[in-house]
Design a protein around this motif. Structure first.
Motif, PDB file in Angstrom:
ATOM      1  N   GLU A 130       0.814  -1.207   0.000  1.00  0.00           N
ATOM      2  CA  GLU A 130       0.000   0.000   0.000  1.00  0.00           C
ATOM      3  C   GLU A 130       0.853   1.265   0.000  1.00  0.00           C
ATOM      4  N   VAL A 131       2.178   1.083   0.068  1.00  0.00           N
ATOM      5  CA  VAL A 131       3.074   2.230  -0.115  1.00  0.00           C
ATOM      6  C   VAL A 131       2.937   2.768  -1.535  1.00  0.00           C
ATOM      7  N   LEU A 132       2.185   2.057  -2.375  1.00  0.00           N
ATOM      8  CA  LEU A 132       1.824   2.571  -3.700  1.00  0.00           C
ATOM      9  C   LEU A 132       1.260   3.981  -3.582  1.00  0.00           C
ATOM     10  N   ARG A 133       0.543   4.264  -2.488  1.00  0.00           N
ATOM     11  CA  ARG A 133      -0.002   5.619  -2.303  1.00  0.00           C
ATOM     12  C   ARG A 133       1.119   6.660  -2.326  1.00  0.00           C
ATOM     13  N   SER A 134       2.226   6.336  -1.681  1.00  0.00           N
ATOM     14  CA  SER A 134       3.349   7.265  -1.657  1.00  0.00           C
ATOM     15  C   SER A 134       3.946   7.421  -3.051  1.00  0.00           C
ATOM     16  N   VAL A 135       3.971   6.317  -3.803  1.00  0.00           N
ATOM     17  CA  VAL A 135       4.488   6.379  -5.172  1.00  0.00           C
ATOM     18  C   VAL A 135       3.606   7.288  -6.032  1.00  0.00           C
ATOM     19  N   LEU A 136       2.301   7.133  -5.908  1.00  0.00           N
ATOM     20  CA  LEU A 136       1.379   7.959  -6.680  1.00  0.00           C
ATOM     21  C   LEU A 136       1.448   9.419  -6.233  1.00  0.00           C
ATOM     22  N   LEU A 137       1.602   9.628  -4.928  1.00  0.00           N
ATOM     23  CA  LEU A 137       1.684  10.991  -4.407  1.00  0.00           C
ATOM     24  C   LEU A 137       2.943  11.687  -4.900  1.00  0.00           C
ATOM     25  N   LYS A 138       4.026  10.950  -5.012  1.00  0.00           N
ATOM     26  CA  LYS A 138       5.257  11.524  -5.555  1.00  0.00           C
ATOM     27  C   LYS A 138       5.095  11.822  -7.039  1.00  0.00           C
ATOM     28  N   ALA A 139       4.440  10.890  -7.756  1.00  0.00           N
ATOM     29  CA  ALA A 139       4.269  11.075  -9.195  1.00  0.00           C
ATOM     30  C   ALA A 139       3.384  12.269  -9.515  1.00  0.00           C
TER      31      ALA A 139
END
Length: 333
Positions: A101-110
Motif C-alpha cells: 500500500e506504499v503505492l499511495r506514496s508512489v502515486l503521491l510523488k508522481a
C-alpha cells in the motif's frame, strides 16, 4: 507504475485461483447448497459496512497528511485526488503485511512531487494502529479461548517494539545507521532523515490514540459484517461478541503469517474456529460465511482499489502533473 499494476493483477489472479481451489477441495456442491436461499441483502449490507470502513481509513490518511504538513509541499493536492490515491492503495492489499500500500506514496510523488520518505511512514502508522485495533477487538473473547492468547501477546510485543524504536528518532537513526553498513542499502539510509522525522510525528501518543480509535471503529464494522453474514444462515446461533473475537483473531493470524493479504491463513483459522465455537455451523457453512466475508472486505477493496488506480492513471491532470514533477526533478539533477 506498470510494474505495480502487473503485480496487482498477478495477486488477484492468484487469490481467485486459491479461492476456487479451496472451494473445490472442501466441496463446491456442499458450499453451493449452503448458499441456497441465502438472503443476499445481508451481503449488500456487509459491502456497505466495508465502504464506511474505507472512508474511516481515508480519514486516517488525511489526518496523517495534515500532521506531516504534506499540503505545504503539495498545495494542489485536493481531497478528490487524495481520495483516489488512497483508494488506489487498496489494490495492493494482497501484499505481505499490506506493505504494498506504499503505492499511495508512489502515486503521491508522481502527481505532486512529495518525497517517498515523507509519506511512506503513513503506511507504517496505518499498519501499527490496525494491529492495535485487532488486539483490542480480540480481547472481547480471548480470555475464553486461551489458545489464541499467544497470538495476541506476540502482536502486543511486536507493536510495542515498533512504536518504541520507530517513535524515537535516536533509536531509529541508530537502526538505520546499522542498516547503512550494507552496501546496497547505504544510499537509501543516507537520505532517511525526512522518514525519521515523519515517523516520530505520527507515532506520538496523541496521534497513535486517534488513529487507533478510527481503526477500532473501522475493523469493528468488519466484525459486524462477519456477524451479519454468518447469522443469516438458517440454524446458526451467532453472537456479535464471539464473531468480533473470531474475525479479529483470524485477521491477526493472517497478519502474523506475512502471507499476501493473509490468504489461506485467515481463511483457515476462521473456518476451523467458526465451526468449532458456534452452534449450528457446519464446515460448508463456515467456509461459505468466511468466503462471503473475505469477498466483502479484502476482495471488494481490491476491486475498489483497481478502479481507483485506473482512474488515477487515466486522469489527464494527474499525468500532466506527473510529467511536470519528473521534468522538474530532471532539471534539478
Amino acid at each position: 507504475m506498470s510494474r505495480f499494476v502487473r503485480r496487482t493483477l498477478y495477486g488477484v489472479a492468484a487469490g481467485v485461483l486459491l479461492y476456487v481451489g479451496t472451494t473445490v477441495w472442501f466441496g463446491v456442491d456442499e458450499v453451493a447448497e449452503a448458499l441456497v436461499g441465502y438472503p443476499w441483502a445481508v451481503f449488500a449490507l456487509a459491502l456497505l459496512l466495508s465502504s464506511v470502513n474505507y472512508l474511516l481509513r481515508f480519514a486516517k490518511w488525511e489526518l496523517a497528511l495534515g500532521w506531516l504538513d504534506i499540503r505545504k509541499e503539495a498545495p494542489e493536492l485536493g481531497r478528490g485526488r487524495s481520495l483516489v490515491i488512497y483508494l488506489a492503495g487498496l489494490s495492493m492489499s494482497i501484499t505481505p503485511g499490506k506493505l504494498g500500500e506504499v503505492l499511495r506514496s508512489v502515486l503521491l510523488k508522481a502527481s505532486d512531487g512529495v518525497p517517498l520518505q515523507r509519506s511512506a511512514p503513513i503506511v507504517l502508522a496505518d499498519r501499527l494502529t490496525d494491529l492495535v485495533a485487532l488486539v483490542v477487538l480480540s480481547l472481547v473473547g480471548v480470555w475464553q479461548f486461551p489458545e489464541y492468547l499467544p497470538i495476541v501477546v506476540i502482536t502486543i510485543v511486536l507493536v510495542a517494539t515498533m512504536v518504541v524504536i520507530c517513535g524515537s528518532p535516536r533509536m531509529l537513526r541508530g537502526l538505520l545507521g546499522i542498516a547503512g553498513r550494507v552496501p546496497g542499502v547505504r544510499r537509501f539510509t543516507q537520505r532517511a532523515e525526512p522518514l525519521v522525522h515523519a515517523t516520530a510525528v505520527l507515532l506520538r501518543v496523541r496521534g497513535l490514540a486517534v488513529l487507533s480509535l478510527l481503526s477500532i471503529v473501522g475493523w469493528g464494522l468488519e466484525c459486524i459484517g462477519f456477524w451479519l453474514l454468518l447469522d443469516a444462515f438458517p440454524g446458526v446461533d451467532a453472537s456479535l461478541p464471539l464473531c468480533t473475537f473470531l474475525w479479529a483473531a483470524g485477521t491477526l493470524v493472517g497478519a502474523l503469517s506475512l502471507l499476501p493479504g493473509g490468504l489461506l491463513a485467515t481463511e483457515g483459522s476462521l473456518v476451523v474456529a467458526t465451526q468449532k465455537l458456534l452452534v449450528g455451523v457446519t464446515q460448508p457453512i463456515a467456509l461459505a460465511a468466511t468466503l462471503l466475508a473475505r469477498v466483502a472486505t479484502l476482495w471488494f477493496g481490491e476491486l475498489v482499489g483497481g478502479v481507483a488506480l485506473a482512474v488515477f492513471l487515466r486522469d489527464p491532470r494527474a499525468r500532466a502533473k506527473a510529467s511536470e514533477v519528473a521534468q522538474r526533478q530532471q532539471d534539478s539533477a
